[in-house]
Scaffold this motif. Structure first.
Motif, PDB file in Angstrom:
ATOM      1  N   LEU A 310       1.133  -1.328   0.111  1.00  0.00           N
ATOM      2  CA  LEU A 310       0.191  -0.045   0.105  1.00  0.00           C
ATOM      3  C   LEU A 310       0.737   1.362   0.018  1.00  0.00           C
ATOM      4  O   LEU A 310       0.674   2.238  -0.693  1.00  0.00           O
ATOM      5  N   TYR A 311       1.812   1.244   0.792  1.00  0.00           N
ATOM      6  CA  TYR A 311       2.687   2.330   0.962  1.00  0.00           C
ATOM      7  C   TYR A 311       3.364   2.665  -0.324  1.00  0.00           C
ATOM      8  O   TYR A 311       3.673   3.689  -0.937  1.00  0.00           O
ATOM      9  N   GLN A 317       1.818   7.004  -6.472  1.00  0.00           N
ATOM     10  CA  GLN A 317       0.851   7.878  -6.871  1.00  0.00           C
ATOM     11  C   GLN A 317       1.242   9.302  -6.681  1.00  0.00           C
ATOM     12  O   GLN A 317       0.739  10.349  -7.051  1.00  0.00           O
ATOM     13  N   ARG A 318       2.107   9.686  -5.608  1.00  0.00           N
ATOM     14  CA  ARG A 318       2.535  10.907  -5.110  1.00  0.00           C
ATOM     15  C   ARG A 318       3.699  11.072  -5.832  1.00  0.00           C
ATOM     16  O   ARG A 318       4.363  12.428  -5.807  1.00  0.00           O
ATOM     17  N   GLY A 319       4.066  10.479  -6.829  1.00  0.00           N
ATOM     18  CA  GLY A 319       5.392  10.826  -7.586  1.00  0.00           C
ATOM     19  C   GLY A 319       6.490  10.964  -6.898  1.00  0.00           C
ATOM     20  O   GLY A 319       7.550  11.414  -7.210  1.00  0.00           O
ATOM     21  N   ILE A 436       5.064  15.290   5.503  1.00  0.00           N
ATOM     22  CA  ILE A 436       3.854  14.363   5.809  1.00  0.00           C
ATOM     23  C   ILE A 436       2.613  14.732   4.975  1.00  0.00           C
ATOM     24  O   ILE A 436       2.239  15.646   4.773  1.00  0.00           O
ATOM     25  N   PRO A 437       2.127  13.563   4.158  1.00  0.00           N
ATOM     26  CA  PRO A 437       1.029  13.729   3.174  1.00  0.00           C
ATOM     27  C   PRO A 437      -0.230  13.821   3.844  1.00  0.00           C
ATOM     28  O   PRO A 437      -0.668  13.403   4.961  1.00  0.00           O
ATOM     29  N   GLU A 438      -1.466  14.252   3.129  1.00  0.00           N
ATOM     30  CA  GLU A 438      -2.757  14.273   3.624  1.00  0.00           C
ATOM     31  C   GLU A 438      -2.977  12.789   3.575  1.00  0.00           C
ATOM     32  O   GLU A 438      -2.526  11.960   2.943  1.00  0.00           O
ATOM     33  N   GLN A 444     -10.032   4.894  -0.851  1.00  0.00           N
ATOM     34  CA  GLN A 444      -8.711   4.637  -1.559  1.00  0.00           C
ATOM     35  C   GLN A 444      -8.093   3.465  -1.226  1.00  0.00           C
ATOM     36  O   GLN A 444      -7.568   2.441  -1.961  1.00  0.00           O
ATOM     37  N   PHE A 445      -7.969   3.117   0.160  1.00  0.00           N
ATOM     38  CA  PHE A 445      -7.657   2.038   0.648  1.00  0.00           C
ATOM     39  C   PHE A 445      -8.456   0.811   0.269  1.00  0.00           C
ATOM     40  O   PHE A 445      -8.136  -0.457  -0.066  1.00  0.00           O
ATOM     41  N   ASP A 446      -9.914   0.885   0.130  1.00  0.00           N
ATOM     42  CA  ASP A 446     -10.820  -0.145  -0.339  1.00  0.00           C
ATOM     43  C   ASP A 446     -10.384  -0.553  -1.526  1.00  0.00           C
ATOM     44  O   ASP A 446     -10.457  -1.721  -2.118  1.00  0.00           O
ATOM     45  N   ARG A 447     -10.265   0.351  -2.634  1.00  0.00           N
ATOM     46  CA  ARG A 447     -10.072   0.311  -3.970  1.00  0.00           C
ATOM     47  C   ARG A 447      -8.676  -0.625  -4.375  1.00  0.00           C
ATOM     48  O   ARG A 447      -8.411  -1.403  -5.062  1.00  0.00           O
TER      49      ARG A 447
END
Length: 463
Positions: A310-311, A317-319, A436-438, A444-447
């Motif tokens: 996940l991380y 996703q954050r580039g 530290i991101p939002e 999002q976790f479910d997907r």
């Protein structure tokens, strides 16, 4: 921020509560889960240079120092302790709150989602002087009077008296392990949930299904001999050449342990989930309009590959680069520094062979990591099932660019007392820095889980 004195700080639940609570306050995790732990660093540095037997003595004294008199534990109101635990968290709105099993990977999941975690299990350390580590027959009834008084005062808990001469040899010289598991949310948790959960928010039940043979001692009171780590339950009761060699090394005067005969199975004392809490949580959620989700997994480490992946997905996703793996160990974990340094967190229970094998499987099934940072929790003894340092060197060589130990001196493993302080220094020395991101949203976790669940057959997300 201070944990209640009645619970052990040198424990999974306490350290993990402190870690996620401080993360939600935008702080890192201090050594041994408490800011005052830094004061012990000079002692640990001195002890590390001493012969092994002296190091063991110091470890035993230090880890057993927080044990409480049995008479004081007998009068404890655990709801008072719970109220102080929830007081550690920021009193703000959360889309979800996790409740249940202790788990290091769960800490990182909570950090990613920006939510709090309330532990089901707490360790109440009792002062113990007259029970040798290798005498479980004496241990089983050593604190029956204390147990009866504690449970009479706290009717919504079950007590697991844990005795493990393998991994807890040094601590159990001076401390008995009373682990209490709540069967109801209780007033303190309910007040926190009603005050902080969004309307229609999610109560996320973290349920580790790991069980262990136990002996019934009394109503709501079981005795567990042995614990999750280097030995399977049967190996504690049967003769084993490795156990015999271990007992000879410590001059125990025996080649196997004589222990009470198990008469049933219970949730594993430290990691297992007591199902009675689920029914109460569901009823509470229905009364107040909350949702209930269940995150169910067989073994504590089953969540670790899921959270690491996940991380890695989140960083991409954050580039950001996703090529740096941080392997944590027991209470050596820090979600704040993991995100600040862009490390993919992979949590392991203990530095035992089964954990090394699980890490190897994760590396086999993942894209290669350029950098690998490896923490090893040092419990002071070469316990049965401990993975040798050569095995960890072998895993570090799996990194494409560099692999290094995070704070532990491999020459002194597993009795390097300074590792509890050098771990944070090792994280700070990683050069990468990111904001530290939002938080991720639950959707999002479910997907992510829906798309990748085939990779985690031992994990279920229900509700």
């Amino acid at each position: 921020m201070k944990l209640p004195r009645e619970v052990a700080t040198f424990d999974s639940a306490s350290a993990m509560v402190m870690s996620i609570a401080r993360f939600l306050h935008d702080r890192d995790t201090p050594p041994m889960g408490r800011p005052t732990g830094r004061l012990l660093r000079p002692v640990a540095a001195t002890a590390t240079r001493l012969p092994v037997r002296l190091r063991e003595t110091i470890y035993s004294l230090a880890s057993g120092a927080e044990a409480r008199p049995a008479a004081r534990t007998a009068t404890l109101d655990i709801e008072d302790v719970a109220a102080r635990i929830v007081g550690l968290y920021p009193q703000r709105r959360y889309p979800a709150v996790a409740v249940g099993s202790s788990n290091g990977a769960l800490v990182h999941l909570c950090a990613a989602l920006g939510i709090a975690w309330l532990p089901q299990t707490l360790l109440l350390p009792l002062r113990q002087r007259q029970v040798p580590p290798d005498d479980p027959m004496r241990a089983v009834h050593a604190f029956d009077t204390t147990a009866r008084a504690l449970l009479a005062r706290n009717p919504d808990f079950v007590l697991h008296h844990l005795h493990d001469p393998n991994q807890d040899r040094l601590t159990s010289r001076r401390m008995a392990y009373f682990r209490v598991k709540r069967t109801r949310l209780g007033p303190a948790y309910e007040r926190f949930l009603n005050r902080t959960l969004d309307a229609g928010g999610v109560l996320l039940l973290a349920e580790c299904t790991r069980r262990w043979p136990t002996t019934r001692v009394g109503e709501r009171h079981v005795f567990q001999f042995g614990a999750l780590g280097g030995l399977e339950p049967s190996q504690y009761h049967e003769g084993d050449p490795r156990t015999a060699a271990y007992l000879r090394r410590y001059r125990a005067g025996r080649t196997r342990w004589e222990a009470p005969t198990p008469d049933g199975e219970s949730p594993e004392a430290e990691w297992g989930f007591e199902p009675a809490l689920r029914d109460d949580a569901i009823a509470f959620a229905r009364r107040h309009g909350y949702q209930v989700r269940r995150l169910v997994f067989d073994e504590p480490e089953d969540l670790s590959p899921l959270v690491a992946d996940l991380y890695r997905w989140w960083y991409r996703q954050r580039g950001l680069p996703a090529d740096r793996l941080l392997v944590e160990s027991f209470i050596l974990l820090d979600p704040w520094w993991a995100l600040r340094t862009g490390c993919v967190p992979y949590w392991s229970t203990f530095p035992v062979q089964s954990s090394a094998d699980a890490l190897a499987r994760h590396l086999d099934q993942s894209d290669t990591y350029d950098h690998l940072h490896l923490a090893l929790f040092c419990h002071g003894v070469e316990s049965v099932g401990l993975a040798p340092v050569d095995r960890w060197h072998e895993l570090l060589r799996r990194a494409h660019v560099s692999g290094s130990f995070a704070g532990v001196d491999p020459r002194r493993y597993p009795s390097d007392l300074s590792t509890f302080f050098r771990f944070q220094s090792a994280l700070r020395s990683i050069p990468a820095r990111h904001p530290i991101p939002e938080p991720l949203s639950l959707s999002q976790f479910d997907r992510f889980f829906a798309q990748h669940r085939h990779r985690y057959p031992a994990v279920r997300l229900d509700g």
